[in-house]
Write a protein that holds these residues in place. Sequence first.
Motif, short mmCIF file in Angstrom:
data_model
loop_
_atom_site.label_atom_id
_atom_site.label_comp_id
_atom_site.label_asym_id
_atom_site.label_seq_id
_atom_site.Cartn_x
_atom_site.Cartn_y
_atom_site.Cartn_z
N MET A 61 -5.82 3.97 -0.89
CA MET A 61 -5.68 4.25 -2.31
C MET A 61 -6.62 3.38 -3.12
O MET A 61 -7.13 3.81 -4.13
N ASN A 62 -6.82 2.15 -2.65
CA ASN A 62 -7.70 1.23 -3.36
C ASN A 62 -9.14 1.72 -3.34
O ASN A 62 -9.88 1.55 -4.32
N SER A 63 -9.55 2.36 -2.25
CA SER A 63 -10.93 2.85 -2.16
C SER A 63 -11.17 4.00 -3.14
O SER A 63 -12.27 4.13 -3.68
N TYR A 105 -13.90 3.94 -6.05
CA TYR A 105 -14.87 5.03 -6.15
C TYR A 105 -14.92 5.58 -7.58
O TYR A 105 -16.00 5.77 -8.15
N LEU A 106 -13.78 5.84 -8.15
CA LEU A 106 -13.73 6.39 -9.51
C LEU A 106 -14.29 5.40 -10.54
O LEU A 106 -14.95 5.80 -11.50
N GLU A 107 -14.05 4.12 -10.35
CA GLU A 107 -14.63 3.12 -11.24
C GLU A 107 -16.15 3.11 -11.12
O GLU A 107 -16.86 3.00 -12.13
N ASP A 108 -16.66 3.22 -9.90
CA ASP A 108 -18.11 3.28 -9.69
C ASP A 108 -18.71 4.53 -10.32
O ASP A 108 -19.80 4.48 -10.91
#
Length: 59
Positions: free
Chosen positions: A1-3, A7-10
Amino acid sequence: MNSIKEYLEDVRKEMKKVSWPDQQELIDYTIVVVVFTILLSAFIFAVDQVYSIVLESIY
């Protein structure tokens, strides 16, 4: 879930770096694409008609 969150933040960071066209550029590019599409379609139609006439005369 953290990945997924990372990803969305990037993605959000990268989208802020994008140079988006202004409204007039977008209109201009859209007109160019539409005109080119119409011209290419007319050319393909004309070639198809010529091929049809030639093939009908052969048969």
